[in-house]
Design a protein around this motif. Structure first.
Motif, PDB file in Angstrom:
ATOM      1  N   MET A   1     -23.687  32.019  24.112  1.00 31.69           N
ATOM      2  CA  MET A   1     -23.184  33.006  25.072  1.00 31.69           C
ATOM      3  C   MET A   1     -23.419  34.416  24.531  1.00 31.69           C
ATOM      4  O   MET A   1     -23.204  34.664  23.343  1.00 31.69           O
ATOM      5  CB  MET A   1     -21.690  32.783  25.320  1.00 31.69           C
ATOM      6  N   ILE A 126      -8.860  33.699  32.740  1.00 36.54           N
ATOM      7  CA  ILE A 126      -8.441  32.321  32.490  1.00 36.54           C
ATOM      8  C   ILE A 126      -7.084  32.090  33.159  1.00 36.54           C
ATOM      9  O   ILE A 126      -6.083  32.692  32.781  1.00 36.54           O
ATOM     10  CB  ILE A 126      -8.354  32.021  30.979  1.00 36.54           C
ATOM     11  N   ALA A 131       0.272  34.595  28.732  1.00 34.26           N
ATOM     12  CA  ALA A 131       0.702  35.226  27.473  1.00 34.26           C
ATOM     13  C   ALA A 131      -0.472  35.921  26.798  1.00 34.26           C
ATOM     14  O   ALA A 131      -0.333  37.014  26.235  1.00 34.26           O
ATOM     15  CB  ALA A 131       1.319  34.174  26.548  1.00 34.26           C
ATOM     16  N   VAL A 132      -1.657  35.315  26.858  1.00 35.31           N
ATOM     17  CA  VAL A 132      -2.863  35.936  26.293  1.00 35.31           C
ATOM     18  C   VAL A 132      -3.190  37.214  27.065  1.00 35.31           C
ATOM     19  O   VAL A 132      -3.466  38.259  26.465  1.00 35.31           O
ATOM     20  CB  VAL A 132      -4.058  34.946  26.353  1.00 35.31           C
ATOM     21  N   TYR A 174     -20.618  31.761  40.836  1.00 37.16           N
ATOM     22  CA  TYR A 174     -20.779  31.068  39.558  1.00 37.16           C
ATOM     23  C   TYR A 174     -20.197  29.662  39.557  1.00 37.16           C
ATOM     24  O   TYR A 174     -20.767  28.755  38.954  1.00 37.16           O
ATOM     25  CB  TYR A 174     -20.144  31.893  38.427  1.00 37.16           C
ATOM     26  N   ALA A 178     -21.836  26.285  37.939  1.00 32.25           N
ATOM     27  CA  ALA A 178     -21.347  25.899  36.610  1.00 32.25           C
ATOM     28  C   ALA A 178     -21.228  24.393  36.422  1.00 32.25           C
ATOM     29  O   ALA A 178     -21.501  23.873  35.336  1.00 32.25           O
ATOM     30  CB  ALA A 178     -20.002  26.568  36.344  1.00 32.25           C
ATOM     31  N   SER A 179     -20.806  23.672  37.478  1.00 36.74           N
ATOM     32  CA  SER A 179     -20.542  22.249  37.280  1.00 36.74           C
ATOM     33  C   SER A 179     -21.808  21.399  37.388  1.00 36.74           C
ATOM     34  O   SER A 179     -21.831  20.253  36.952  1.00 36.74           O
ATOM     35  CB  SER A 179     -19.502  21.773  38.296  1.00 36.74           C
ATOM     36  N   TRP A 182     -23.145  19.447  34.471  1.00 39.61           N
ATOM     37  CA  TRP A 182     -22.212  18.500  33.838  1.00 39.61           C
ATOM     38  C   TRP A 182     -21.820  17.361  34.761  1.00 39.61           C
ATOM     39  O   TRP A 182     -21.110  16.442  34.371  1.00 39.61           O
ATOM     40  CB  TRP A 182     -20.955  19.237  33.356  1.00 39.61           C
TER      41      TRP A 182
ATOM     42  N   SER B  43     -19.080  21.189  26.656  1.00 41.07           N
ATOM     43  CA  SER B  43     -19.578  22.416  27.263  1.00 41.07           C
ATOM     44  C   SER B  43     -19.044  23.644  26.511  1.00 41.07           C
ATOM     45  O   SER B  43     -17.837  23.761  26.281  1.00 41.07           O
ATOM     46  CB  SER B  43     -19.138  22.450  28.732  1.00 41.07           C
ATOM     47  N   PRO B  44     -19.923  24.567  26.121  1.00 37.66           N
ATOM     48  CA  PRO B  44     -19.459  25.777  25.410  1.00 37.66           C
ATOM     49  C   PRO B  44     -18.450  26.579  26.232  1.00 37.66           C
ATOM     50  O   PRO B  44     -17.449  27.051  25.690  1.00 37.66           O
ATOM     51  CB  PRO B  44     -20.746  26.576  25.182  1.00 37.66           C
ATOM     52  N   ALA B  45     -18.704  26.712  27.545  1.00 36.63           N
ATOM     53  CA  ALA B  45     -17.769  27.486  28.384  1.00 36.63           C
ATOM     54  C   ALA B  45     -16.430  26.764  28.472  1.00 36.63           C
ATOM     55  O   ALA B  45     -15.367  27.397  28.469  1.00 36.63           O
ATOM     56  CB  ALA B  45     -18.354  27.677  29.782  1.00 36.63           C
ATOM     57  N   ALA B  48     -14.618  27.240  25.160  1.00 32.60           N
ATOM     58  CA  ALA B  48     -14.096  28.611  25.068  1.00 32.60           C
ATOM     59  C   ALA B  48     -12.816  28.750  25.903  1.00 32.60           C
ATOM     60  O   ALA B  48     -11.848  29.388  25.468  1.00 32.60           O
ATOM     61  CB  ALA B  48     -15.155  29.604  25.549  1.00 32.60           C
ATOM     62  N   ALA B  49     -12.792  28.128  27.095  1.00 29.59           N
ATOM     63  CA  ALA B  49     -11.595  28.194  27.938  1.00 29.59           C
ATOM     64  C   ALA B  49     -10.428  27.486  27.255  1.00 29.59           C
ATOM     65  O   ALA B  49      -9.292  27.980  27.261  1.00 29.59           O
ATOM     66  CB  ALA B  49     -11.877  27.572  29.303  1.00 29.59           C
ATOM     67  N   VAL B  52      -8.823  29.588  24.590  1.00 28.12           N
ATOM     68  CA  VAL B  52      -7.894  30.585  25.135  1.00 28.12           C
ATOM     69  C   VAL B  52      -6.566  29.909  25.513  1.00 28.12           C
ATOM     70  O   VAL B  52      -5.482  30.441  25.249  1.00 28.12           O
ATOM     71  CB  VAL B  52      -8.506  31.305  26.360  1.00 28.12           C
ATOM     72  N   GLU B  55      -4.650  29.194  22.363  1.00 25.53           N
ATOM     73  CA  GLU B  55      -4.132  30.462  21.828  1.00 25.53           C
ATOM     74  C   GLU B  55      -2.923  30.908  22.654  1.00 25.53           C
ATOM     75  O   GLU B  55      -1.916  31.401  22.115  1.00 25.53           O
ATOM     76  CB  GLU B  55      -5.236  31.535  21.875  1.00 25.53           C
ATOM     77  N   ASN B  56      -3.035  30.714  23.964  1.00 27.67           N
ATOM     78  CA  ASN B  56      -1.940  31.083  24.867  1.00 27.67           C
ATOM     79  C   ASN B  56      -0.658  30.315  24.511  1.00 27.67           C
ATOM     80  O   ASN B  56       0.445  30.872  24.512  1.00 27.67           O
ATOM     81  CB  ASN B  56      -2.363  30.780  26.307  1.00 27.67           C
ATOM     82  N   CYS B 186      -6.098  25.506  37.997  1.00 20.79           N
ATOM     83  CA  CYS B 186      -6.127  25.734  36.552  1.00 20.79           C
ATOM     84  C   CYS B 186      -6.319  24.465  35.730  1.00 20.79           C
ATOM     85  O   CYS B 186      -5.460  24.094  34.924  1.00 20.79           O
ATOM     86  CB  CYS B 186      -4.867  26.480  36.097  1.00 20.79           C
ATOM     87  N   GLN B 243     -11.165  24.977  33.576  1.00 24.96           N
ATOM     88  CA  GLN B 243     -11.230  26.166  34.445  1.00 24.96           C
ATOM     89  C   GLN B 243     -12.375  26.077  35.457  1.00 24.96           C
ATOM     90  O   GLN B 243     -12.764  27.081  36.043  1.00 24.96           O
ATOM     91  CB  GLN B 243     -11.365  27.453  33.617  1.00 24.96           C
ATOM     92  N   SER B 244     -12.959  24.879  35.594  1.00 22.73           N
ATOM     93  CA  SER B 244     -14.082  24.683  36.521  1.00 22.73           C
ATOM     94  C   SER B 244     -15.299  25.515  36.125  1.00 22.73           C
ATOM     95  O   SER B 244     -16.093  25.901  36.970  1.00 22.73           O
ATOM     96  CB  SER B 244     -13.652  25.014  37.961  1.00 22.73           C
ATOM     97  N   LEU B 245     -15.425  25.780  34.822  1.00 18.42           N
ATOM     98  CA  LEU B 245     -16.568  26.554  34.333  1.00 18.42           C
ATOM     99  C   LEU B 245     -17.684  25.638  33.857  1.00 18.42           C
ATOM    100  O   LEU B 245     -18.620  26.075  33.184  1.00 18.42           O
ATOM    101  CB  LEU B 245     -16.107  27.500  33.207  1.00 18.42           C
ATOM    102  N   GLY B 246     -17.571  24.349  34.185  1.00 14.94           N
ATOM    103  CA  GLY B 246     -18.570  23.364  33.796  1.00 14.94           C
ATOM    104  C   GLY B 246     -18.151  22.621  32.549  1.00 14.94           C
ATOM    105  O   GLY B 246     -17.792  23.241  31.548  1.00 14.94           O
ATOM    106  N   GLY B 247     -18.169  21.278  32.618  1.00 17.21           N
ATOM    107  CA  GLY B 247     -17.815  20.519  31.425  1.00 17.21           C
ATOM    108  C   GLY B 247     -17.380  19.108  31.730  1.00 17.21           C
ATOM    109  O   GLY B 247     -17.397  18.666  32.884  1.00 17.21           O
TER     110      GLY B 247
END
Lengths: 188, 284
Positions: A1, A126, A131-132, A174, A178-179, A182, B43-45, B48-49, B52, B55-56, B186, B243-247
């Motif tokens: 990325m 996200i 909290a983030v 997007y 995105a899906s 996968w 999936s990298p995305a 990454a989600a 987060v 962390e949250n 979500c 997050q539906s960002l692919g995976g």
């Protein structure tokens, strides 16, 4: 990325036209919270021919209803809410000059060409990570419709607020891309 | 069997404490499920989600910022022993008093409007709770409190299928629901499915399915457990991902609960849960 793109508010066509769906961004500056009830109030102002309580030209709207702010903090938790609920009232905000919207989740297909037409971008943060998100807020002040409680309009100062471009100014989406990579047949 | 007196003030206090706790601390089984998802997601995305999201959870657990700004409908399941005598006031008022105190003291968001159609004025204290009461054997009171986000609740669906639709019909309906849900609820969370009963029983079954502990535990009926595994595979084959960002991981678990039904009917309810799965049980 690739590295995220830094953006400062208010937005201009020159700033957002190069953005493409899937780009990660960091937004800094003033953004305005507005969700379901606030949108209905804005429509009432339009019907009455009255001005909006914030400068809409180039503005970034954030679909959020934060938790109450604890003493000593800039904001409570403040992640994005589902954007699709605002679909019907989004052309109204774009007509007023809104250039960026931060939320989460799908926008109806009918709206994608509107982002192209008005040169505006829809970003997703996200969902559920309230909290983030709060860690990137420097201040948050109610500027209109205080009676709406969590749905009041706030001027929110953010610093490097992370989001991703979902609908860009070319009409792309997007989530639908995105899906694809996968998706597979579970029986194989 | 002697009757045991339980003061409704105790129930009220338990609910107040639970409201605060669940909105800052995700249950251990949910955290573990999210951690496993982070380890297995390709999936990298998606990874990454999940980073987060984890962390949250860490920030929220410091007790200053609720996990999600939508601190939910407050759903309360009360299992009251039939040898319990409730004293000290009105039970439902005590439940709402607990919610009121928890949401105020915990700096939680007030998300309930008094009238759904006319005015939609915020009640200002997150009441009334969504309360389900059962009378059960024994002299205890079991209280389950669940903070259910509106975004994920909105993606839930219900349909009266017919017997000829069968298992495949239920499966198609669940998959269609998850596809329509996409990023809005979500993911990755839990898909609760209620099959059988009648119109309202199937909906409650779906909600109870979400609350199964630990997250991902199989239904004790082997046939239902196998169905759950098939559904989870099919849900995750959609490729939506975190997050539906692919995976690979769209849902952490599919929980199915069933109940006898009518010869004419095959009710199915799908209750979608986000990654902010906030629930706890208090026993009195």
């Amino acid at each position: 990325m690739s590295d995220p793109i830094r953006l400062s508010t208010p937005f201009t066509d020159e700033l957002i036209d190069p953005l493409r769906s899937g780009d990660r961004v960091l937004v800094s500056g003033t953004i305005y919270s507005a969700r379901d009830a606030a949108h209905l109030r804005l429509r009432e102002l339009d019907a009455a021919g009255e001005p909006w309580p914030f400068p809409a030209e180039g503005a970034v709207l954030y679909y959020v209803g934060p938790t109450p702010t604890r003493p000593g903090h800039a904001s409570g938790s403040a992640g994005p809410t589902t954007a699709g609920r605002m679909d019907k009232l989004t052309p109204m905000t774009l007509e007023h000059g809104v250039k960026g919207i931060i939320g989460k989740g799908n926008r109806g297909e009918a709206l994608w060409p509107e982002f192209e037409r008005y040169h505006a971008v829809y970003f997703a943060a996200i969902g559920g990570a309230g909290a983030v998100a709060a860690q990137r807020i420097r201040s948050s002040e109610v500027i209109a419709f205080e009676d709406l409680g969590p749905e009041a309009i706030r001027a929110i100062e953010v610093e490097d607020f992370p989001a991703m471009v979902i609908n860009d100014t070319t009409g792309a989406d997007y989530y639908t891309q995105a899906s694809e990579a996968w998706r597979h047949d579970a029986s194989k | 069997m002697p009757v045991r007196e339980v003061d409704v003030a105790e129930i009220s206090a338990a609910i107040a404490g639970a409201c605060i706790k669940i909105n800052y601390f995700l249950p251990d089984d949910m955290l573990a499920a999210l951690g496993r998802a982070r380890d297995t997601e390709e999936s990298p995305a998606g990874r990454a989600a999940l980073d987060v999201i984890l962390e949250n959870a860490e920030i929220a657990a410091q007790g200053e910022f609720p996990y999600c700004q939508d601190t939910g409908y407050t759903v309360v399941f009360l299992d009251i022993g039939q040898d319990v005598h409730l004293v000290g006031g009105d039970l439902m008022q005590a439940v709402d008093a607990g919610i009121r105190k928890g949401y105020k003291d915990g700096y939680l968001r007030m998300s309930i409007v008094a009238d759904p159609l006319f005015g939609r004025e915020n009640t200002g204290d997150n009441t009334p709770g969504m309360v389900h009461v059962r009378i059960v054997p024994g002299d205890g009171v079991r209280i389950q409190v669940d903070a259910k986000g509106g975004g994920s609740e909105n993606k839930s669906r219900h349909k009266m299928l017919v017997p000829a639709d069968g298992k495949q019909g239920v499966k198609d309906y669940v998959i269609e629901t998850v596809q329509l849900m996409g990023p809005d609820a979500c993911p990755p969370g839990i898909i609760g499915v209620g099959v059988g009963g009648n119109f309202e029983v199937s909906a409650e079954l779906a909600k109870r399915a979400l609350l199964r502990h630990p997250v991902g535990a199989a239904n004790p009926d082997p046939a239902v457990a196998e169905f759950e595994r098939e559904l989870l595979d099919d849900v995750n084959a959609l490729g939506l991902g975190p997050q539906s960002l692919g995976g690979r991981i769209t849902a952490l678990a599919v929980h199915v609960e069933t109940f006898p039904t009518h010869i004419a009917s095959l009710p199915v309810a799908v209750n979608t849960e986000c990654h902010a799965h906030r629930t706890t049980v208090v026993e009195i």
